[in-house]
Design an enzyme around this catalytic site. Sequence first.
Site, mmCIF file in Angstrom:
data_model
loop_
_atom_site.group_PDB
_atom_site.id
_atom_site.type_symbol
_atom_site.label_atom_id
_atom_site.label_comp_id
_atom_site.label_asym_id
_atom_site.label_seq_id
_atom_site.Cartn_x
_atom_site.Cartn_y
_atom_site.Cartn_z
ATOM 1 N N LYS A 204 0.804 -1.218 0.000
ATOM 2 C CA LYS A 204 0.000 0.000 0.000
ATOM 3 C C LYS A 204 0.843 1.278 0.000
ATOM 4 O O LYS A 204 2.044 1.269 0.241
ATOM 5 C CB LYS A 204 -0.976 -0.011 1.179
ATOM 6 C CG LYS A 204 -2.129 -0.971 0.950
ATOM 7 C CD LYS A 204 -3.247 -0.782 1.942
ATOM 8 C CE LYS A 204 -4.443 -1.662 1.558
ATOM 9 N NZ LYS A 204 -5.556 -1.514 2.525
ATOM 10 N N ARG A 238 -3.720 -10.141 5.319
ATOM 11 C CA ARG A 238 -4.225 -10.199 3.941
ATOM 12 C C ARG A 238 -3.120 -9.665 3.030
ATOM 13 O O ARG A 238 -2.786 -8.483 3.084
ATOM 14 C CB ARG A 238 -5.496 -9.367 3.814
ATOM 15 C CG ARG A 238 -6.165 -9.406 2.444
ATOM 16 C CD ARG A 238 -7.442 -8.571 2.437
ATOM 17 N NE ARG A 238 -8.123 -8.650 1.162
ATOM 18 C CZ ARG A 238 -7.885 -7.852 0.130
ATOM 19 N NH1 ARG A 238 -6.967 -6.889 0.242
ATOM 20 N NH2 ARG A 238 -8.542 -7.993 -1.002
#
Length: 271
Positions: A204, A238
């Site tokens: 991210k 995740r």
Amino acid sequence: MGILNVTPDSFSDGGRFLHFDDALAQCERMLSEGADIIDVGGESTRPGSGGVSVGEELDRVIPIIERLNAEFDTVISVDTSKPAVMREAVEAGAGMINDVRALQAEGALHAAASLRVPLCLMHMQGDPLTMQLSPNYGDVVAEVRSFLEERATACESAGIAPENIVIDPGFGFGKNLDHNLRLMACLDELAATGRRVMVGFSRKAMIGKVLGRSVDERLYGTLALAVYAVLKGASILRVHDVGPTSDVLKMVSAVRESIDKGAPIPTLEPS
């Protein structure tokens, strides 16, 4: 939890697994590398995304969930906020719901309660289209924790078993870099609620901003956060890169087991 996006526009792997053969090969690869759950998503929730129709999302996820369920012995999660997709995905073989909107869409709470599968409630300020324009908090940790506890309580009131509820602080969903780092530093406060915590920070922007790395150069930053998150009490990670993450977690586990066994720590004596 291995990420399988069957979308053309996800921020990291959009378009890579739209075809059955590619998606199946990726699933097989992630399972061989240590994934326990495969999370199938048919709607991008990257910053600036506007969403897709129910029909389009169903067309993307249901065929692949059916094939994964037929060919692999694993838990399949469906990454969706739509009640109709939740119902059809579970009927097709999904055994978990991962909802970035924490079952706030109309009918979602009722649908999830009726399906009786584990679910993950994520915190997001705003919606994917606008969430990163100007995120604002007084106390990000307290506000995220309060929201997740309120949604978990709503789930229990609807008949969802407490052991089926997982919470996710939502890294990157309506949060700037400072918010994300603060949440990571205080992740143990979410774990202290007694609920299982899932985290999703793989590749991210928070990593890119700290390290100055592009999306495909964020593996090491992701792994550093994985270690920190587990030590702070996270139960589910995740991720896109299952193999390296699995190796990292095995090493953390080995050290923890040694500590639990009371293994003596050798000391260096002067020669």
